[in-house]
Design a protein around this motif. Structure first.
Motif, PDB file in Angstrom:
ATOM      1  N   LEU A 185      19.567  72.233   9.994  1.00 59.56           N
ATOM      2  CA  LEU A 185      20.289  73.556  10.257  1.00 59.56           C
ATOM      3  C   LEU A 185      21.407  73.450  11.445  1.00 59.56           C
ATOM      4  O   LEU A 185      21.831  74.367  11.794  1.00 59.56           O
ATOM      5  N   LEU A 241      24.703  75.001  10.791  1.00 68.32           N
ATOM      6  CA  LEU A 241      24.439  76.585  10.191  1.00 68.32           C
ATOM      7  C   LEU A 241      25.593  77.295  10.339  1.00 68.32           C
ATOM      8  O   LEU A 241      25.968  77.996   9.506  1.00 68.32           O
ATOM      9  N   LEU A 280      17.133  84.352  11.915  1.00 73.24           N
ATOM     10  CA  LEU A 280      16.582  83.428  11.348  1.00 73.24           C
ATOM     11  C   LEU A 280      15.764  82.534  12.211  1.00 73.24           C
ATOM     12  O   LEU A 280      15.993  82.256  13.607  1.00 73.24           O
ATOM     13  N   ASP A 316      13.154  78.817  12.615  1.00 72.82           N
ATOM     14  CA  ASP A 316      12.656  77.410  11.801  1.00 72.82           C
ATOM     15  C   ASP A 316      11.279  77.856  11.729  1.00 72.82           C
ATOM     16  O   ASP A 316      10.943  77.041  10.859  1.00 72.82           O
ATOM     17  N   SER A 354       4.483  79.970   7.571  1.00 69.95           N
ATOM     18  CA  SER A 354       5.871  79.860   7.774  1.00 69.95           C
ATOM     19  C   SER A 354       5.912  78.491   8.902  1.00 69.95           C
ATOM     20  O   SER A 354       6.291  78.638   9.894  1.00 69.95           O
ATOM     21  N   LEU A 389      12.584  78.558   4.659  1.00 71.28           N
ATOM     22  CA  LEU A 389      13.620  79.339   4.887  1.00 71.28           C
ATOM     23  C   LEU A 389      13.206  80.819   5.431  1.00 71.28           C
ATOM     24  O   LEU A 389      12.572  81.346   4.462  1.00 71.28           O
ATOM     25  N   TYR A 390      13.208  81.124   6.326  1.00 63.70           N
ATOM     26  CA  TYR A 390      12.526  82.385   6.810  1.00 63.70           C
ATOM     27  C   TYR A 390      13.701  83.353   7.668  1.00 63.70           C
ATOM     28  O   TYR A 390      14.180  82.567   8.831  1.00 63.70           O
ATOM     29  N   PHE A 391      14.250  84.444   6.976  1.00 65.83           N
ATOM     30  CA  PHE A 391      15.319  85.252   7.675  1.00 65.83           C
ATOM     31  C   PHE A 391      15.106  86.518   7.394  1.00 65.83           C
ATOM     32  O   PHE A 391      14.637  86.783   6.334  1.00 65.83           O
ATOM     33  N   VAL A 448      10.621  75.713   0.885  1.00 63.63           N
ATOM     34  CA  VAL A 448      11.776  74.759   0.767  1.00 63.63           C
ATOM     35  C   VAL A 448      11.135  73.340   0.428  1.00 63.63           C
ATOM     36  O   VAL A 448      11.397  72.844  -0.472  1.00 63.63           O
ATOM     37  N   ARG A 492      18.362  73.419   4.405  1.00 64.02           N
ATOM     38  CA  ARG A 492      18.474  74.560   4.385  1.00 64.02           C
ATOM     39  C   ARG A 492      19.483  75.793   4.881  1.00 64.02           C
ATOM     40  O   ARG A 492      19.502  76.724   4.547  1.00 64.02           O
ATOM     41  N   LEU A 529      20.794  78.765   2.507  1.00 63.07           N
ATOM     42  CA  LEU A 529      21.043  80.227   3.089  1.00 63.07           C
ATOM     43  C   LEU A 529      22.602  80.442   2.712  1.00 63.07           C
ATOM     44  O   LEU A 529      22.592  81.690   2.467  1.00 63.07           O
TER      45      LEU A 529
END
Length: 268
Positions: free
Chosen positions: A5, A8, A49, A51, A66, A72-74, A150, A178, A182
């Motif tokens: 990330l 990003l 977003l 981690d 998670s 990937l958590y957003f 992921v 990731r 994204l």
């Protein structure tokens, strides 16, 4: 910041509608924070977003595992020009958009299980949780929360989840970045939101692209699964209800129940 990330902002720099970015090494729920942003007047396109999440949420109050570094958590804040009654269609539209992008990335067998799951070979790869605040009869804002597995191996899932889940790593036998993932997925959310504003209907596309048409399912019209029935998917109603033909030949439109892909030999 985790290594995949670290670039990003560079990865997301060309996504024109994107607003402010809020990154957390860990947070209880990206959706909760994004809803707060929406209530406080944050612009559409604001992205949250994390981690890891300590209280990631799925549909019907379920927990979304998670763990740090593996998913990937957003949550994306949108302010679409939609009637509040049409907001549930956005969940279905986002599912189609994400599935389409994942197929382009080399995962051909993605199914969009009504109303909000992404499946690969019958196992859950990801989920979508949308939360909406109305302003009169219109949408004030919608938060679209997305969780995608992921990098997990089967050992990374809980014993309860392992038989039901998969990840991009398990499905493709390779590693994924990731930030790059994204950047590939986010444009689909903006595109689907604007397309729904413009077209209003999702029925034909969902029936063609979800992968669910004709699929045998077990379903319940109550959330406690006290009356499980079997049927097959006929399609989608204009308002987003799932159209089912059950074992008695009756047609049902499911609004808020729950379904599972069935291995039943039931035929109609």
């Amino acid at each position: 910041m985790p290594h995949d990330l670290q670039n990003l902002e560079k990865s997301l720099s060309k996504i024109a509608p994107l607003g402010p970015l809020y990154f957390f090494p860990s947070i209880d729920s990206t959706n909760r924070f994004a809803v707060e942003l929406g209530r406080n007047g944050a612009p559409g396109g604001s992205l949250v977003l994390a981690d890891a999440q300590s209280a990631g949420r799925g549909r019907l109050g379920r927990n979304w595992e998670s763990p740090a570094g593996l998913g990937l958590y957003f949550s994306l804040l949108l302010r679409p020009k939609l009637e509040a009654a049409s907001a549930p269609l956005l969940t279905l539209a986002v599912g189609l958009g994400l599935a389409g992008q994942l197929r382009k990335l080399g995962i051909p067998e993605v199914m969009v299980k009504w109303p909000n799951d992404l499946l690969v070979q019958g196992r859950k790869l990801g989920g979508i949780l949308t939360e909406m605040l109305p302003r009169g009869s219109q949408v004030d804002f919608v938060v679209v929360g997305v969780g995608i597995n992921v990098a997990q191996t089967l050992e990374d899932f809980s014993p309860e989840t392992a038989p039901l889940a998969t990840s991009l790593r398990l499905a493709t036998h390779r590693d994924w970045n990731r930030a790059e993932l994204l950047a590939e997925l986010l444009p689909a959310l903006f595109l689907e939101s604007s397309r729904l504003e413009r077209e209003g209907s999702l029925k034909t596309r969902w029936e063609q692209e979800s992968g669910m048409l004709g699929v045998p399912i077990a379903y319940s019209e109550d959330l406690e699964h006290k009356a499980l029935r079997h049927g097959r998917v006929l399609g989608l109603a204009e308002d987003g209800k799932l159209r089912i033909e059950n074992e008695d030949g009756e047609i049902t439109e499911l609004l808020a129940g729950d379904i599972k892909i069935s291995s039943s030999k039931f035929k109609v």
